[in-house]
Design a protein around this motif. Structure first.
Motif, PDB file in Angstrom:
ATOM      1  N   THR A 192     -10.231  33.360  75.310  1.00  0.00           N
ATOM      2  CA  THR A 192     -10.289  34.778  75.457  1.00  0.00           C
ATOM      3  C   THR A 192      -9.455  35.350  73.987  1.00  0.00           C
ATOM      4  O   THR A 192      -8.549  34.669  73.532  1.00  0.00           O
ATOM      5  CB  THR A 192      -9.661  35.122  76.661  1.00  0.00           C
ATOM      6  N   GLY A 193      -9.377  36.673  74.140  1.00  0.00           N
ATOM      7  CA  GLY A 193      -8.663  37.301  72.890  1.00  0.00           C
ATOM      8  C   GLY A 193      -7.127  37.963  73.536  1.00  0.00           C
ATOM      9  O   GLY A 193      -7.044  37.854  74.497  1.00  0.00           O
ATOM     10  N   SER A 194      -6.394  38.412  72.427  1.00  0.00           N
ATOM     11  CA  SER A 194      -5.127  38.883  72.770  1.00  0.00           C
ATOM     12  C   SER A 194      -4.848  39.988  71.727  1.00  0.00           C
ATOM     13  O   SER A 194      -5.763  40.333  70.990  1.00  0.00           O
ATOM     14  CB  SER A 194      -4.182  37.728  73.003  1.00  0.00           C
ATOM     15  N   TYR A 195      -3.550  40.173  71.628  1.00  0.00           N
ATOM     16  CA  TYR A 195      -3.123  41.370  70.837  1.00  0.00           C
ATOM     17  C   TYR A 195      -2.778  40.608  69.100  1.00  0.00           C
ATOM     18  O   TYR A 195      -2.847  39.316  69.357  1.00  0.00           O
ATOM     19  CB  TYR A 195      -2.046  42.105  71.236  1.00  0.00           C
ATOM     20  N   SER A 196      -2.439  41.252  68.344  1.00  0.00           N
ATOM     21  CA  SER A 196      -2.222  40.936  66.862  1.00  0.00           C
ATOM     22  C   SER A 196      -3.722  40.187  66.516  1.00  0.00           C
ATOM     23  O   SER A 196      -3.519  39.248  65.574  1.00  0.00           O
ATOM     24  CB  SER A 196      -1.078  40.148  66.937  1.00  0.00           C
ATOM     25  N   SER A 251       5.045  37.091  68.501  1.00  0.00           N
ATOM     26  CA  SER A 251       4.943  38.240  68.067  1.00  0.00           C
ATOM     27  C   SER A 251       3.473  38.815  68.554  1.00  0.00           C
ATOM     28  O   SER A 251       2.712  38.388  68.716  1.00  0.00           O
ATOM     29  CB  SER A 251       4.846  38.450  66.390  1.00  0.00           C
ATOM     30  N   PHE A 252       3.482  40.208  68.935  1.00  0.00           N
ATOM     31  CA  PHE A 252       2.332  40.858  69.082  1.00  0.00           C
ATOM     32  C   PHE A 252       2.409  42.341  68.784  1.00  0.00           C
ATOM     33  O   PHE A 252       3.435  43.009  68.442  1.00  0.00           O
ATOM     34  CB  PHE A 252       2.105  40.709  70.701  1.00  0.00           C
ATOM     35  N   ASP A 253       1.036  43.086  68.448  1.00  0.00           N
ATOM     36  CA  ASP A 253       1.025  44.224  67.868  1.00  0.00           C
ATOM     37  C   ASP A 253      -0.262  44.875  68.706  1.00  0.00           C
ATOM     38  O   ASP A 253      -1.229  44.519  68.819  1.00  0.00           O
ATOM     39  CB  ASP A 253       0.518  43.959  66.542  1.00  0.00           C
ATOM     40  N   PHE A 254       0.172  45.751  69.498  1.00  0.00           N
ATOM     41  CA  PHE A 254      -0.688  46.615  70.354  1.00  0.00           C
ATOM     42  C   PHE A 254      -1.905  47.187  69.727  1.00  0.00           C
ATOM     43  O   PHE A 254      -2.797  47.370  70.212  1.00  0.00           O
ATOM     44  CB  PHE A 254       0.000  47.337  71.215  1.00  0.00           C
ATOM     45  N   PRO A 313       6.926  47.416  59.290  1.00  0.00           N
ATOM     46  CA  PRO A 313       6.555  47.214  60.769  1.00  0.00           C
ATOM     47  C   PRO A 313       5.277  47.977  61.100  1.00  0.00           C
ATOM     48  O   PRO A 313       5.224  49.171  60.803  1.00  0.00           O
ATOM     49  CB  PRO A 313       7.776  47.550  61.502  1.00  0.00           C
ATOM     50  N   SER A 314       4.354  47.478  61.525  1.00  0.00           N
ATOM     51  CA  SER A 314       3.222  48.037  62.268  1.00  0.00           C
ATOM     52  C   SER A 314       3.246  48.283  63.534  1.00  0.00           C
ATOM     53  O   SER A 314       2.627  48.081  64.380  1.00  0.00           O
ATOM     54  CB  SER A 314       2.039  47.088  62.003  1.00  0.00           C
ATOM     55  N   PRO A 328      10.440  45.569  69.655  1.00  0.00           N
ATOM     56  CA  PRO A 328       9.196  45.510  70.528  1.00  0.00           C
ATOM     57  C   PRO A 328       7.941  44.626  70.205  1.00  0.00           C
ATOM     58  O   PRO A 328       7.180  44.450  70.859  1.00  0.00           O
ATOM     59  CB  PRO A 328       9.015  46.980  70.856  1.00  0.00           C
ATOM     60  N   GLY A 329       8.036  43.987  69.094  1.00  0.00           N
ATOM     61  CA  GLY A 329       6.981  43.423  68.529  1.00  0.00           C
ATOM     62  C   GLY A 329       7.192  41.792  68.604  1.00  0.00           C
ATOM     63  O   GLY A 329       6.436  41.183  68.425  1.00  0.00           O
ATOM     64  N   VAL A 330       8.316  41.508  69.259  1.00  0.00           N
ATOM     65  CA  VAL A 330       8.680  40.061  69.581  1.00  0.00           C
ATOM     66  C   VAL A 330       9.036  39.984  71.088  1.00  0.00           C
ATOM     67  O   VAL A 330       9.992  40.496  71.311  1.00  0.00           O
ATOM     68  CB  VAL A 330       9.738  39.415  68.466  1.00  0.00           C
ATOM     69  N   ASP A 331       8.530  39.187  71.541  1.00  0.00           N
ATOM     70  CA  ASP A 331       9.115  38.808  73.214  1.00  0.00           C
ATOM     71  C   ASP A 331      10.164  37.784  73.302  1.00  0.00           C
ATOM     72  O   ASP A 331      10.701  37.524  71.877  1.00  0.00           O
ATOM     73  CB  ASP A 331       7.973  37.774  73.701  1.00  0.00           C
ATOM     74  N   ALA A 332      10.648  37.414  74.128  1.00  0.00           N
ATOM     75  CA  ALA A 332      11.709  36.394  74.422  1.00  0.00           C
ATOM     76  C   ALA A 332      11.685  35.211  73.724  1.00  0.00           C
ATOM     77  O   ALA A 332      12.525  34.335  73.313  1.00  0.00           O
ATOM     78  CB  ALA A 332      12.184  36.305  75.916  1.00  0.00           C
TER      79      ALA A 332
END
Length: 512
Positions: A415-419, A480-483, A454-455, A472-476
């Motif tokens: 399945t897919g995700s962000y970034s 990394s993720f880009d909405f 930053p994107s 906000p582009g990196v979790d704990a």
């Protein structure tokens, strides 16, 4: 219904298979650095045909693009040969652009003052016949049945052919030019009777007639065979072919209709969840799919996270399900976002029909249709986003509809995700395989050094300031993720470990 003798998730008695080593295969429509993507070019649907030799994509501009495989000679020429070979052999499948056509145009419903987008929501391949390709495509309201076939090109030969030569060739022009039995006028001219042209004996020397010949060149022609319209009050979210090769279903938020491919002016409503009073509405239909082998069985998912299996033999209106698949939430875990993230965006049957894969916002779930007590396996896809659900709700990302797919042997799911990331999991109950790949980078292309920035949108930056400057582009965990970039659509090759996925207007292909 049992698992059969085909390879599905439970067909690995010696334990889970080894993790696959995924490699980049090719890309179509790759963007150059800084190139702006037009909204109409964003891919909105992907589908392999049953053999895996053809791939179709649809976009938001209403176009359908077809690709064909070019490396078939290396491993046999038909699907039967493909199925006999070892599935685990690593191949490098290659596809090329075949043709494209405009499937849907933007419309306007004047009765409801509603604009109907041309965006292709789903594509489904139908059975091939006489070398022609058949497929269904749909936007929000109208389904179309297409035939794509090679036609020999007819060209006009030289226009300066002499009448005597034309008569010698015995073609159509000779019958027109040498009409000698008609009466002539005294002045040597010709007259007309019953609106027929009467030529003088011997023809007219100055007359030049075109001669049409059929060349050896061929051209792909897409022709719309049927249009199935005016059957849905709400947006169509699914179409699915039946294994009988004659019927298909279409589903919107509240109803599922059954169609015959040859009859476009009527359909049968087989599922209707619309309450008498719309204020009593608690859930809507989100996806529907026919069983791959049993033409009387289909499944549909809902916004409350449940999947219903129905049997068309029970009654004409399937208002009662034969099986219900749902996972009950843990006590005390309910929140404002619980119902939103529980909504199932896509369901897919495994190849032999025993297993069913579902995708909600946070997870992938694999279900055994013989066991309705709970999913066989649950794969965490977006668990790292749980602390960000408030942000996702504010920018509407929480309503994104990610698709899912299974490998042909049922051993893996994806399945897919962000970034523009997509994730592949081992479908075996004890498998720990979990691979993440980014479908927006071509390793064959030299990377252009651009100023790093930053994107992120303005709203995400302001939220970062409000939260004390955290990123906000990196979790704990550092993921990394880009909405703004999301991989919603992907498809697994039916007979090989090859995945096609869409990142904006680009089609990326990977193999293992």
């Amino acid at each position: 219904m049992n698992g059969g003798d085909g390879g599905d998730v439970a067909a690995a008695p010696d334990g889970p298979p080894l993790p696959l080593d995924w490699k980049f295969s090719q890309v179509f429509g790759e963007r150059t650095a800084g190139e702006e993507v037009q909204e109409v070019d964003i891919i909105s649907a992907i589908e392999f045909d049953r053999s895996g030799d053809h791939l179709a994509t649809g976009d938001r501009g209403g176009r359908v693009v077809l690709f064909e495989r070019t490396d078939k000679k290396e491993h046999g020429g038909n699907r039967r040969n493909l199925e006999k070979t070892d599935y685990a052999i690593s191949r490098h499948p290659e596809f090329r652009y075949k043709t494209e056509f405009q499937s849907h145009e933007p419309e306007f419903d004047y009765l409801k003052s509603l604009e109907i987008e041309e965006k292709i929501n789903k594509i489904r391949w139908c059975q091939t016949a006489n070398g022609a390709l058949f497929l269904l495509s749909t936007n929000d309201k109208t389904i179309k049945y297409w035939k794509v076939q090679e036609k020999k090109i007819k060209k006009i030969a030289e226009m300066s052919m002499e009448p005597s030569k034309a008569a010698g060739n015995g073609n159509v022009s000779s019958t027109i030019v040498t009409s000698t039995h008609k009466p002539h006028l005294a002045n040597g001219g010709y007259t007309s009777l019953s609106n027929d042209l009467l030529f003088p004996a011997g023809g007219i020397p100055s007359l030049r007639l075109p001669v049409v010949v059929t060349s050896s060149e061929t051209n792909l022609v897409a022709r719309c065979r049927r249009v199935y319209a005016h059957a849905h009050d709400y947006h169509i979210n699914s179409i699915s072919n039946n294994s009988d090769g004659e019927t298909f279903i279409s589903a919107d938020d509240l109803r599922i209709n059954l169609w015959n491919l040859e009859i476009s002016n009527q359909s049968f409503n087989i599922v209707d969840v619309k309450p008498t009073n719309m204020e009593d509405l608690t859930e809507v239909i989100t996806s529907a799919e026919f069983h791959p082998n049993h033409c009387h069985t289909l499944a549909y998912s809902s916004s409350k996270g449940s999947i219903r299996l129905i049997d068309l033999r029970q009654s004409a209106l399937c208002d009662k399900h034969s099986k219900l698949f749902e996972e009950h939430e843990a006590p005390g875990s309910r929140s404002f976002f619980t119902e939103i993230i529980a909504s199932i965006s896509d369901i897919k049957f495994g190849r032999n029909g025993r297993y069913l894969l579902s995708r909600d916002y946070m997870t992938l779930k694999l279900w055994d249709i013989n066991m309705d007590s709970g999913p066989v396996s649950t794969f965490q896809v977006h668990e790292h986003l749980r602390p960000r659900l408030c942000d996702l709700y504010e920018n509407d990302s929480i309503f994104d509809k990610f698709e899912c797919c299974l490998s042909g042997d049922g051993q893996r799911v994806a399945t897919g995700s962000y970034s523009n990331l997509f994730r592949v999991f081992g479908g075996h109950a004890v498998s720990t395989e979990a691979t993440t790949l980014e479908a927006s980078k071509n390793p064959m292309r030299r990377q252009v050094q651009t100023p790093s920035r930053p994107s992120r949108s303005l709203s995400s930056i302001t939220r970062a300031v409000r939260r004390g400057g955290d990123n906000p582009g990196v979790d704990a965990n550092g993921n990394s993720f880009d909405f703004t970039t999301k991989l919603l659509h992907l498809a697994w090759h039916p007979t090989e470990n090859s995945i096609a996925c869409a990142a904006a207007n680009s089609l990326y292909m990977y193999y293992a």
